[in-house]
Motif scaffolding. Sequence first.
Motif, PDB file in Angstrom:
ATOM      1  N   GLN A 268     -21.706  43.044 -15.934  1.00  0.00           N
ATOM      2  CA  GLN A 268     -22.377  41.920 -15.286  1.00  0.00           C
ATOM      3  C   GLN A 268     -23.214  41.158 -16.316  1.00  0.00           C
ATOM      4  O   GLN A 268     -24.428  41.374 -16.450  1.00  0.00           O
ATOM      5  CB  GLN A 268     -23.247  42.390 -14.121  1.00  0.00           C
ATOM      6  CG  GLN A 268     -23.736  41.239 -13.257  1.00  0.00           C
ATOM      7  CD  GLN A 268     -24.427  41.709 -11.995  1.00  0.00           C
ATOM      8  OE1 GLN A 268     -24.719  42.886 -11.834  1.00  0.00           O
ATOM      9  NE2 GLN A 268     -24.692  40.778 -11.088  1.00  0.00           N
TER      10      GLN A 268
ATOM     11  N   GLU B  90     -27.907  47.809  -4.294  1.00  0.00           N
ATOM     12  CA  GLU B  90     -27.520  46.614  -3.537  1.00  0.00           C
ATOM     13  C   GLU B  90     -26.898  45.567  -4.460  1.00  0.00           C
ATOM     14  O   GLU B  90     -25.840  44.999  -4.165  1.00  0.00           O
ATOM     15  CB  GLU B  90     -28.739  46.038  -2.824  1.00  0.00           C
ATOM     16  CG  GLU B  90     -28.467  44.793  -2.022  1.00  0.00           C
ATOM     17  CD  GLU B  90     -29.732  44.228  -1.400  1.00  0.00           C
ATOM     18  OE1 GLU B  90     -29.994  43.022  -1.583  1.00  0.00           O
ATOM     19  OE2 GLU B  90     -30.473  44.998  -0.735  1.00  0.00           O
ATOM     20  N   HIS B  91     -27.533  45.345  -5.595  1.00  0.00           N
ATOM     21  CA  HIS B  91     -27.012  44.364  -6.553  1.00  0.00           C
ATOM     22  C   HIS B  91     -25.679  44.829  -7.141  1.00  0.00           C
ATOM     23  O   HIS B  91     -24.781  44.005  -7.378  1.00  0.00           O
ATOM     24  CB  HIS B  91     -28.030  44.109  -7.658  1.00  0.00           C
ATOM     25  CG  HIS B  91     -29.242  43.353  -7.203  1.00  0.00           C
ATOM     26  ND1 HIS B  91     -29.171  42.082  -6.680  1.00  0.00           N
ATOM     27  CD2 HIS B  91     -30.545  43.689  -7.185  1.00  0.00           C
ATOM     28  CE1 HIS B  91     -30.383  41.662  -6.362  1.00  0.00           C
ATOM     29  NE2 HIS B  91     -31.234  42.620  -6.655  1.00  0.00           N
TER      30      HIS B  91
ATOM     31  N   ARG C 177     -22.811  44.126  -4.579  1.00  0.00           N
ATOM     32  CA  ARG C 177     -22.515  42.695  -4.461  1.00  0.00           C
ATOM     33  C   ARG C 177     -21.802  42.178  -5.719  1.00  0.00           C
ATOM     34  O   ARG C 177     -20.897  41.344  -5.629  1.00  0.00           O
ATOM     35  CB  ARG C 177     -23.797  41.915  -4.193  1.00  0.00           C
ATOM     36  CG  ARG C 177     -24.483  42.317  -2.900  1.00  0.00           C
ATOM     37  CD  ARG C 177     -25.653  41.406  -2.582  1.00  0.00           C
ATOM     38  NE  ARG C 177     -25.167  40.093  -2.147  1.00  0.00           N
ATOM     39  CZ  ARG C 177     -25.964  39.042  -1.987  1.00  0.00           C
ATOM     40  NH1 ARG C 177     -27.258  39.140  -2.257  1.00  0.00           N
ATOM     41  NH2 ARG C 177     -25.461  37.888  -1.576  1.00  0.00           N
TER      42      ARG C 177
ATOM     43  N   LEU D 111     -18.203  43.283  -5.492  1.00  0.00           N
ATOM     44  CA  LEU D 111     -17.489  42.416  -4.566  1.00  0.00           C
ATOM     45  C   LEU D 111     -17.165  41.072  -5.219  1.00  0.00           C
ATOM     46  O   LEU D 111     -16.065  40.518  -5.039  1.00  0.00           O
ATOM     47  CB  LEU D 111     -18.331  42.224  -3.314  1.00  0.00           C
ATOM     48  CG  LEU D 111     -17.655  41.756  -2.024  1.00  0.00           C
ATOM     49  CD1 LEU D 111     -16.389  42.529  -1.724  1.00  0.00           C
ATOM     50  CD2 LEU D 111     -18.642  41.863  -0.873  1.00  0.00           C
ATOM     51  N   ASP D 112     -18.091  40.565  -6.015  1.00  0.00           N
ATOM     52  CA  ASP D 112     -17.843  39.316  -6.757  1.00  0.00           C
ATOM     53  C   ASP D 112     -16.678  39.449  -7.729  1.00  0.00           C
ATOM     54  O   ASP D 112     -16.028  38.455  -8.068  1.00  0.00           O
ATOM     55  CB  ASP D 112     -19.078  38.914  -7.571  1.00  0.00           C
ATOM     56  CG  ASP D 112     -20.248  38.454  -6.713  1.00  0.00           C
ATOM     57  OD1 ASP D 112     -20.028  38.071  -5.541  1.00  0.00           O
ATOM     58  OD2 ASP D 112     -21.390  38.476  -7.220  1.00  0.00           O
TER      59      ASP D 112
ATOM     60  N   THR E 239     -27.361  51.838   1.492  1.00  0.00           N
ATOM     61  CA  THR E 239     -26.877  50.716   0.689  1.00  0.00           C
ATOM     62  C   THR E 239     -25.934  49.845   1.504  1.00  0.00           C
ATOM     63  O   THR E 239     -25.965  48.607   1.407  1.00  0.00           O
ATOM     64  CB  THR E 239     -26.176  51.227  -0.569  1.00  0.00           C
ATOM     65  OG1 THR E 239     -27.081  52.059  -1.322  1.00  0.00           O
ATOM     66  CG2 THR E 239     -25.719  50.079  -1.461  1.00  0.00           C
TER      67      THR E 239
ATOM     68  N   VAL F  31     -26.570  45.866   2.068  1.00  0.00           N
ATOM     69  CA  VAL F  31     -25.622  44.847   1.641  1.00  0.00           C
ATOM     70  C   VAL F  31     -25.222  43.965   2.824  1.00  0.00           C
ATOM     71  O   VAL F  31     -25.138  42.738   2.709  1.00  0.00           O
ATOM     72  CB  VAL F  31     -24.389  45.494   0.984  1.00  0.00           C
ATOM     73  CG1 VAL F  31     -23.297  44.460   0.732  1.00  0.00           C
ATOM     74  CG2 VAL F  31     -24.792  46.169  -0.332  1.00  0.00           C
TER      75      VAL F  31
ATOM     76  N   ASP G 201     -25.307  39.925   2.715  1.00  0.00           N
ATOM     77  CA  ASP G 201     -24.005  39.432   2.255  1.00  0.00           C
ATOM     78  C   ASP G 201     -23.034  39.367   3.428  1.00  0.00           C
ATOM     79  O   ASP G 201     -22.566  40.394   3.926  1.00  0.00           O
ATOM     80  CB  ASP G 201     -23.456  40.343   1.151  1.00  0.00           C
ATOM     81  CG  ASP G 201     -22.385  39.663   0.322  1.00  0.00           C
ATOM     82  OD1 ASP G 201     -21.554  38.939   0.913  1.00  0.00           O
ATOM     83  OD2 ASP G 201     -22.385  39.843  -0.917  1.00  0.00           O
TER      84      ASP G 201
ATOM     85  N   ARG H 125     -20.064  38.629   3.530  1.00  0.00           N
ATOM     86  CA  ARG H 125     -18.689  39.014   3.247  1.00  0.00           C
ATOM     87  C   ARG H 125     -18.341  40.383   3.812  1.00  0.00           C
ATOM     88  O   ARG H 125     -17.160  40.688   4.015  1.00  0.00           O
ATOM     89  CB  ARG H 125     -18.450  39.000   1.734  1.00  0.00           C
ATOM     90  CG  ARG H 125     -18.468  37.623   1.120  1.00  0.00           C
ATOM     91  CD  ARG H 125     -18.330  37.693  -0.396  1.00  0.00           C
ATOM     92  NE  ARG H 125     -19.480  38.314  -1.035  1.00  0.00           N
ATOM     93  CZ  ARG H 125     -19.604  38.518  -2.348  1.00  0.00           C
ATOM     94  NH1 ARG H 125     -18.608  38.150  -3.162  1.00  0.00           N
ATOM     95  NH2 ARG H 125     -20.689  39.063  -2.862  1.00  0.00           N
ATOM     96  N   VAL H 126     -19.342  41.216   4.062  1.00  0.00           N
ATOM     97  CA  VAL H 126     -19.090  42.558   4.587  1.00  0.00           C
ATOM     98  C   VAL H 126     -19.139  42.494   6.113  1.00  0.00           C
ATOM     99  O   VAL H 126     -20.169  42.172   6.696  1.00  0.00           O
ATOM    100  CB  VAL H 126     -20.100  43.571   4.043  1.00  0.00           C
ATOM    101  CG1 VAL H 126     -19.800  44.965   4.581  1.00  0.00           C
ATOM    102  CG2 VAL H 126     -20.061  43.582   2.512  1.00  0.00           C
TER     103      VAL H 126
END
Length: 375
Positions: free
Chosen positions: A45, A192-193, A196, A199-200, A224, A228, A232, A234-235
Amino acid sequence: MRKIVIVLAVLFLLGGNVSAHAATLELPKPTGRSPVGVTELHLVQHGRADPWFPTETRQVMVSVWYPALPIGRRAPYVAPALAKHYETEPPIGVRTDWGSVRTHSYVNAPALPGRFPVVLYSPGVGNSRTMGTILAEELASRGYAVVTVDHTYETAIAFPGGQVKTDKAFDLPYEDPAEIEKAKQRLMDAREHDVRFVLDSLGGLKMLDLSRVGMVGHSGGGVTASRVMQVDRRVDAGINMDGWFSFGYNRPELGVDRPFMFMGAASSPQMPPLYGKPRTHLSEPDWQRFWQASTGWLLDLNVPAGRHYTFTDAQWLLPQLGGDHTGFLGTVDPARAIDAQRAYITAFFDQHLKGRPQPLLTGSSPRHPDVSFIR
């Protein structure tokens, strides 16, 4: 801080010395129609400093399990570099021959045609993503792509080139109780980060249907999942397997507005705050707060004869190596416990990611007598 997590990192607490049974250890075969492939991804990242060592860029390792052609060699249960690492630095002083154990999945096998709903998996605090292998293989055999995530510096992790990063975060000098609490919060924020970011990073895998995403986690991984989902969209659906919200501040009062399932057991004596009582939304105050604040579809299941690590591969492996000397598994039958988890977790995602109503989720089943519905 070391005392906090050492009781949680029990995946490899499976014997005193190298076990004579280690070479014959076998995982249960997935029950779905599809063979399973698995590939590892090393994700970096750029622009995000590692939360434990700010001079480093954050990087994580994940495994992707998916329906595949049965071509090639079966994947090792533990990465070779990690198995070698455990020969000289066994977790909690325990040695066993992990290099000989194989999964039922084929390394880098070609994916079957189609695009598959995605399920993210986060392990418990201080644990390896390996602890979710049985569940990952099961879901993949039933038409999902499962992404299991390691959280760097919480546990020993093998990176490309044979490098192993260990659980250095827990060796940092924490003397002030306030600093310990800050470290807990940093750990949960980092998780959490991490998820995500993972997923990105999945857009390049054409076999993944990222319009249908679920998440499941054990212990801190279950919390967690809820964290998330709160931030987010997306989940679409999540599962917390016996995770409590009090390890740091984890926003139970916010709940979620999409489908969510709790899976609890009798709390291990080492695991506050229930000490042997079932962890449910009726007995656990933070679970109750989450339950009352949530507006989506909800289900609470409990395995009264299970314990905290019933929801991990340890439930299957410990009995093969002479029984549970940790007190983390309870008295539930291992095969029945694994069958029940496979059935209910698959049913949950079939209903909420694939749109297929599941009668199993409506009430107690004689096929799974160890599971109680908590109303």
